[in-house]
Design a protein around this motif. Structure first.
Motif, PDB file in Angstrom:
ATOM      1  N   PHE A 121       0.843  -1.208   0.000  1.00  0.00           N
ATOM      2  CA  PHE A 121       0.000   0.000   0.000  1.00  0.00           C
ATOM      3  C   PHE A 121       0.874   1.253   0.000  1.00  0.00           C
ATOM      4  CE2 PHE A 121      -3.687  -2.344   2.396  1.00  0.00           C
ATOM      5  CZ  PHE A 121      -3.823  -3.194   1.302  1.00  0.00           C
ATOM      6  N   LYS A 122       1.985   1.165   0.721  1.00  0.00           N
ATOM      7  CA  LYS A 122       2.916   2.293   0.772  1.00  0.00           C
ATOM      8  C   LYS A 122       3.576   2.501  -0.610  1.00  0.00           C
ATOM      9  CE  LYS A 122       6.385   3.619   4.152  1.00  0.00           C
ATOM     10  NZ  LYS A 122       6.373   4.995   4.070  1.00  0.00           N
ATOM     11  N   ALA A 123       3.907   1.393  -1.266  1.00  0.00           N
ATOM     12  CA  ALA A 123       4.598   1.481  -2.562  1.00  0.00           C
ATOM     13  C   ALA A 123       3.714   2.094  -3.655  1.00  0.00           C
ATOM     14  CB  ALA A 123       5.085   0.095  -2.992  1.00  0.00           C
TER      15      ALA A 123
ATOM     16  N   GLN B  72     -10.996   5.492  -3.376  1.00  0.00           N
ATOM     17  CA  GLN B  72     -11.817   5.749  -4.582  1.00  0.00           C
ATOM     18  C   GLN B  72     -11.121   5.264  -5.872  1.00  0.00           C
ATOM     19  OE1 GLN B  72     -11.874   8.865  -2.383  1.00  0.00           O
ATOM     20  NE2 GLN B  72     -13.574   7.684  -1.504  1.00  0.00           N
ATOM     21  N   SER B  73     -10.600   4.076  -5.778  1.00  0.00           N
ATOM     22  CA  SER B  73      -9.932   3.510  -6.948  1.00  0.00           C
ATOM     23  C   SER B  73     -10.367   2.057  -7.124  1.00  0.00           C
ATOM     24  CB  SER B  73      -8.418   3.601  -6.746  1.00  0.00           C
ATOM     25  OG  SER B  73      -7.737   3.172  -7.883  1.00  0.00           O
TER      26      SER B  73
ATOM     27  N   GLY C 159      -0.275   7.276  -3.958  1.00  0.00           N
ATOM     28  CA  GLY C 159      -0.258   8.403  -4.903  1.00  0.00           C
ATOM     29  C   GLY C 159      -0.151   7.997  -6.366  1.00  0.00           C
ATOM     30  N   LEU C 160      -0.051   6.703  -6.643  1.00  0.00           N
ATOM     31  CA  LEU C 160       0.087   6.276  -8.041  1.00  0.00           C
ATOM     32  C   LEU C 160      -1.273   5.939  -8.640  1.00  0.00           C
ATOM     33  CD1 LEU C 160       3.115   3.781  -7.788  1.00  0.00           C
ATOM     34  CD2 LEU C 160       3.151   6.239  -8.296  1.00  0.00           C
ATOM     35  N   ASN C 161      -1.452   6.329  -9.888  1.00  0.00           N
ATOM     36  CA  ASN C 161      -2.691   5.965 -10.560  1.00  0.00           C
ATOM     37  C   ASN C 161      -2.440   4.984 -11.705  1.00  0.00           C
ATOM     38  OD1 ASN C 161      -5.466   6.084 -10.938  1.00  0.00           O
ATOM     39  ND2 ASN C 161      -5.235   7.588 -12.587  1.00  0.00           N
ATOM     40  N   ARG C 162      -1.176   4.866 -12.095  1.00  0.00           N
ATOM     41  CA  ARG C 162      -0.830   3.931 -13.180  1.00  0.00           C
ATOM     42  C   ARG C 162       0.258   2.994 -12.658  1.00  0.00           C
ATOM     43  NH1 ARG C 162      -2.260   4.954 -18.139  1.00  0.00           N
ATOM     44  NH2 ARG C 162      -0.424   3.953 -19.017  1.00  0.00           N
TER      45      ARG C 162
END
Ligand code: AMP
Length: 191
Positions: A69-71, A101-102, A74-77
């Motif tokens: 989860f940490k890795a 929300q993903s 903030g990433l979306n891709r």
């Protein structure tokens, strides 16, 4: 695009995940790589993880989920390689993604017959041994390979059913370039 990528030991998932991440400009997150790096930091947790990897067993879910989860923060891709390894992790990941929300775009499964995967692992082991004297991935020792397959069958294979509504199953036999081609084609058809 948010993908999880899974397959048996020796399925070639590491190689293919790296190729795919490059082709689709995704961040490649490998829990195996993160854990191997942690082993080197010499901490107590690193030592425990090292013992677990060397035995061919799975690192506990709490540590694994935390690290993953940490890795991806903030990433979306992203393309996650080697996670989830069991249903509990898959459920936790779905819940986590929902909370932010993903959701996953799809789950890629690299399908390789056990005999082929086992042969590849043995070959990898002997090639590494030739290249660097006395070095081999500790979890590539024959008895450990056997255990890793047992763990895979018991823990990871049920993910095929869990992800049945969003799975892309790709035949992982053939040369690395052929397999990459099959994966890209399957992803294009899915999108
Ligand atoms: P890999 O490079 O994906 O084959 O992972 C190497 C080793 O790291 C595995 O055999 C496990 O011991 C550990 N590992 C990697 N990913 C996970 C995961 N999602 N859950 C538990 N252990 C993992």
């Amino acid at each position: 695009m948010r993908i999880v990528f899974f397959g048996s030991p020796g399925s070639g998932k590491g190689t293919q995940a790296a190729e795919l991440a490059k082709a689709y400009s995704l961040i490649h997150v490998s829990t195996g790589e993160i854990f191997r790096a942690k082993v080197l930091d010499g901490t107590r947790i690193g030592k425990r993880i090292g013992d677990t990897i060397a035995a061919g067993s799975l690192v506990d879910d709490i540590t694994t989920n935390y690290v993953l989860f940490k890795a991806i923060e903030g990433l979306n891709r992203f393309l996650v390689d080697g996670y989830p390894r069991n249903i509990a992790q898959a459920r936790s990941f779905d819940v986590h993604l929902k909370n932010i929300q993903s959701e996953l775009t799809c789950a890629l499964f690299l399908d390789v017959p056990m005999e082929v995967a086992e042969k590849r692992l043995m070959l990898r082991r002997s090639q590494r041994y030739d290249k660097i004297e006395n070095y081999r991935r500790a979890d590539d020792a024959p008895a450990v390979i056997h255990h890793r397959f047992d763990v895979y069958r018991r823990e990871t294979e049920p993910l095929i059913q869990y992800y049945s509504d969003r799975i892309i199953r790709v035949d992982g036999t053939g040369s690395p370039a052929e397999v990459t081609h099959k994966i890209v084609k399957a992803l294009q058809q899915w999108a």
